[in-house]
Design an enzyme around this catalytic site. Structure first.
Site, PDB file in Angstrom:
ATOM      1  N   LYS A  82       0.816  -1.218   0.000  1.00  0.00           N
ATOM      2  CA  LYS A  82       0.000   0.000   0.000  1.00  0.00           C
ATOM      3  C   LYS A  82       0.847   1.264   0.000  1.00  0.00           C
ATOM      4  O   LYS A  82       0.342   2.349  -0.273  1.00  0.00           O
ATOM      5  CB  LYS A  82      -0.976   0.014   1.176  1.00  0.00           C
ATOM      6  CG  LYS A  82      -0.367   0.117   2.555  1.00  0.00           C
ATOM      7  CD  LYS A  82      -1.441   0.069   3.626  1.00  0.00           C
ATOM      8  CE  LYS A  82      -0.853   0.106   5.024  1.00  0.00           C
ATOM      9  NZ  LYS A  82      -0.153   1.360   5.316  1.00  0.00           N
ATOM     10  N   ASP A  83       2.161   1.150   0.307  1.00  0.00           N
ATOM     11  CA  ASP A  83       3.052   2.315   0.304  1.00  0.00           C
ATOM     12  C   ASP A  83       3.661   2.592  -1.070  1.00  0.00           C
ATOM     13  O   ASP A  83       4.295   3.626  -1.266  1.00  0.00           O
ATOM     14  CB  ASP A  83       4.202   2.120   1.306  1.00  0.00           C
ATOM     15  CG  ASP A  83       3.741   2.159   2.747  1.00  0.00           C
ATOM     16  OD1 ASP A  83       2.668   2.731   3.016  1.00  0.00           O
ATOM     17  OD2 ASP A  83       4.451   1.610   3.611  1.00  0.00           O
ATOM     18  N   SER A 127      -3.871   8.099   8.273  1.00  0.00           N
ATOM     19  CA  SER A 127      -4.518   7.817   6.988  1.00  0.00           C
ATOM     20  C   SER A 127      -5.641   8.799   6.690  1.00  0.00           C
ATOM     21  O   SER A 127      -6.598   8.918   7.465  1.00  0.00           O
ATOM     22  CB  SER A 127      -5.072   6.387   6.992  1.00  0.00           C
ATOM     23  OG  SER A 127      -5.995   6.190   5.951  1.00  0.00           O
ATOM     24  N   ARG A 129      -7.813   8.413   4.352  1.00  0.00           N
ATOM     25  CA  ARG A 129      -8.993   7.574   4.100  1.00  0.00           C
ATOM     26  C   ARG A 129      -9.690   7.213   5.402  1.00  0.00           C
ATOM     27  O   ARG A 129     -10.923   7.343   5.532  1.00  0.00           O
ATOM     28  CB  ARG A 129      -8.561   6.298   3.354  1.00  0.00           C
ATOM     29  CG  ARG A 129      -9.659   5.244   3.215  1.00  0.00           C
ATOM     30  CD  ARG A 129      -9.105   3.950   2.633  1.00  0.00           C
ATOM     31  NE  ARG A 129      -8.058   3.372   3.458  1.00  0.00           N
ATOM     32  CZ  ARG A 129      -8.277   2.556   4.488  1.00  0.00           C
ATOM     33  NH1 ARG A 129      -9.513   2.213   4.828  1.00  0.00           N
ATOM     34  NH2 ARG A 129      -7.259   2.063   5.176  1.00  0.00           N
ATOM     35  N   ARG A 130      -8.936   6.766   6.390  1.00  0.00           N
ATOM     36  CA  ARG A 130      -9.546   6.371   7.664  1.00  0.00           C
ATOM     37  C   ARG A 130     -10.183   7.559   8.369  1.00  0.00           C
ATOM     38  O   ARG A 130     -11.272   7.448   8.944  1.00  0.00           O
ATOM     39  CB  ARG A 130      -8.494   5.710   8.569  1.00  0.00           C
ATOM     40  CG  ARG A 130      -8.039   4.341   8.062  1.00  0.00           C
ATOM     41  CD  ARG A 130      -6.893   3.786   8.871  1.00  0.00           C
ATOM     42  NE  ARG A 130      -6.432   2.505   8.332  1.00  0.00           N
ATOM     43  CZ  ARG A 130      -5.162   2.119   8.289  1.00  0.00           C
ATOM     44  NH1 ARG A 130      -4.217   2.918   8.765  1.00  0.00           N
ATOM     45  NH2 ARG A 130      -4.827   0.955   7.774  1.00  0.00           N
ATOM     46  N   ARG A 147       1.737   9.678  13.396  1.00  0.00           N
ATOM     47  CA  ARG A 147       2.854   9.240  12.570  1.00  0.00           C
ATOM     48  C   ARG A 147       3.803   8.374  13.391  1.00  0.00           C
ATOM     49  O   ARG A 147       3.745   8.325  14.608  1.00  0.00           O
ATOM     50  CB  ARG A 147       3.625  10.461  12.031  1.00  0.00           C
ATOM     51  CG  ARG A 147       2.899  11.303  10.989  1.00  0.00           C
ATOM     52  CD  ARG A 147       2.708  10.567   9.672  1.00  0.00           C
ATOM     53  NE  ARG A 147       3.927   9.902   9.232  1.00  0.00           N
ATOM     54  CZ  ARG A 147       4.985  10.500   8.695  1.00  0.00           C
ATOM     55  NH1 ARG A 147       4.989  11.815   8.544  1.00  0.00           N
ATOM     56  NH2 ARG A 147       6.026   9.808   8.316  1.00  0.00           N
ATOM     57  N   ARG A 153       3.692   4.570  17.797  1.00  0.00           N
ATOM     58  CA  ARG A 153       2.271   4.905  17.934  1.00  0.00           C
ATOM     59  C   ARG A 153       1.684   4.293  19.206  1.00  0.00           C
ATOM     60  O   ARG A 153       0.875   4.921  19.892  1.00  0.00           O
ATOM     61  CB  ARG A 153       1.499   4.425  16.704  1.00  0.00           C
ATOM     62  CG  ARG A 153       1.930   5.110  15.422  1.00  0.00           C
ATOM     63  CD  ARG A 153       1.036   4.727  14.275  1.00  0.00           C
ATOM     64  NE  ARG A 153       1.689   4.946  12.988  1.00  0.00           N
ATOM     65  CZ  ARG A 153       1.068   4.972  11.829  1.00  0.00           C
ATOM     66  NH1 ARG A 153      -0.226   4.785  11.773  1.00  0.00           N
ATOM     67  NH2 ARG A 153       1.733   5.168  10.702  1.00  0.00           N
ATOM     68  N   CYS A 242      -1.497   7.741  -2.835  1.00  0.00           N
ATOM     69  CA  CYS A 242      -2.021   7.080  -1.635  1.00  0.00           C
ATOM     70  C   CYS A 242      -2.416   8.069  -0.540  1.00  0.00           C
ATOM     71  O   CYS A 242      -2.816   7.657   0.544  1.00  0.00           O
ATOM     72  CB  CYS A 242      -1.008   6.068  -1.100  1.00  0.00           C
ATOM     73  SG  CYS A 242       0.608   6.767  -0.732  1.00  0.00           S
TER      74      CYS A 242
END
Length: 315
Positions: A82-83, A127, A129-130, A147, A153, A242
């Site tokens: 996904k990166d 994200s 999207r999230r 980040r 995290r 992305c």
């Protein structure tokens, strides 16, 4: 084998990235192929005080690895799929996509009683999207930038900067933090980012052809490869990279039909455009991804993307 020296595997230095690299090395070892791991620091690892959208997410976790492929410092680069940017430079290629892990987003908390329905909660995520999806489906929740690698995290979560974290199941599972999962978000609602759950193997076009064929035979999972080609064609056609709140998930049905569920959501979560296309011809996988993206763009997606670009210019 066209070479007797160890295969040099390039990777970022986080624990999750190293897990992926060691997984590749283990697969090669099963075929009696020696390898060595080369750690390379990327822009995304260095810049931790800004969101990915603000620093420009194109190649932020891959550019330095790709330069090492060009110079021959490494033979292959290992990425979270996904990166990987939707368009690969002409002198490089994606050699393999490894078998996909479960694709869901998950919510982690040290509080065993944590509930997404609780009012006033703060969720940590980097994200776009999230963030947009939580604004749509859980408007009671607020989000905060998160980040750093998984361990960083989790430290921020333990310090109380968030009530919970939202992450991809694949990384959480590979790092053995399953016990912290409080919610497994349904993939039909929280549709994942293109490529989520798979590991991508990249190489230079100039890598020996026989070696390429050997590595692909060992590392590539054909069904995952087809699904990711479909999702990446969708993402490439969206032309947003992305860092935009797009989503795409391709799967095979039990009868062998390839399905793609993809779409786009506005930053505030109010506009949500999605479609599902299918084909029985896997040779049409990429073409289907393109068609679905074009349909989403024609149904209001272009306006959403324009609004996102305007928002970032103003920010």
């Amino acid at each position: 084998m066209p070479t007797t020296r160890p295969i040099r595997i390039g990777t970022r230095g986080s624990k999750l990235a190293l897990w992926q690299a060691h997984h590749v090395a283990a697969c090669l070892k099963q075929e009696q192929i020696a390898s060595e791991i080369v750690i390379i620091t990327t822009t995304g690892d260095v810049i931790q005080d800004r969101s990915l959208a603000k620093i420009g997410s194109k190649g932020v976790f891959t550019e330095e690895l790709e330069e090492s492929l060009r110079t021959g410092h490494i033979d292959v680069a290992v990425h979270s799929a996904k990166d990987v940017q939707s368009t690969i430079p002409d002198d490089l290629e994606l050699l393999a996509f490894m078998k996909r892990e479960r694709v869901n987003d998950v919510v982690l908390s040290f509080d065993s009683t944590f509930s997404l329905d609780r009012p006033g909660i703060t969720l940590g995520t980097s994200s776009t999207r999230r963030k947009a999806m939580f604004r749509r489906f859980y408007p009671n929740a607020s989000t905060a930038e998160a980040r750093g690698n998984l361990q960083t995290r989790l430290r921020k979560l333990e310090e109380g900067q968030y009530d919970a974290l939202v992450l991809a199941y694949a990384g959480v599972h590979r790092m053995e933090y399953d016990k912290l999962i409080r919610h497994m978000l349904p993939e039909k609602q929280f549709v994942p980012a293109a490529g989520q759950g798979s590991v991508a193997i990249e190489c230079a076009h100039t890598l020996d052809g026989e070696l390429k064929a050997t590595l692909q035979r060992i590392l590539d999972h054909p069904a995952t490869h087809t699904c990711l080609l479909t999702e990446r064609a969708f993402l490439r056609t969206m032309e947003g990279g992305c860092s935009i709140p797009s989503f795409a998930l391709a799967t095979f049905t039990t009868t062998g039909t390839l399905q793609l569920h993809g779409g786009l959501i506005s930053l505030d979560g109010k506009q949500y455009i999605d479609e599902t296309f299918s084909t029985v011809d896997a040779q049409q996988a990429e073409a289907m991804g393109v068609r679905l993206a074009e349909s989403v763009l024609s149904r209001g997606g272009r306006e959403i993307l324009d609004a996102i670009r305007h928002h970032r210019t103003e920010a």
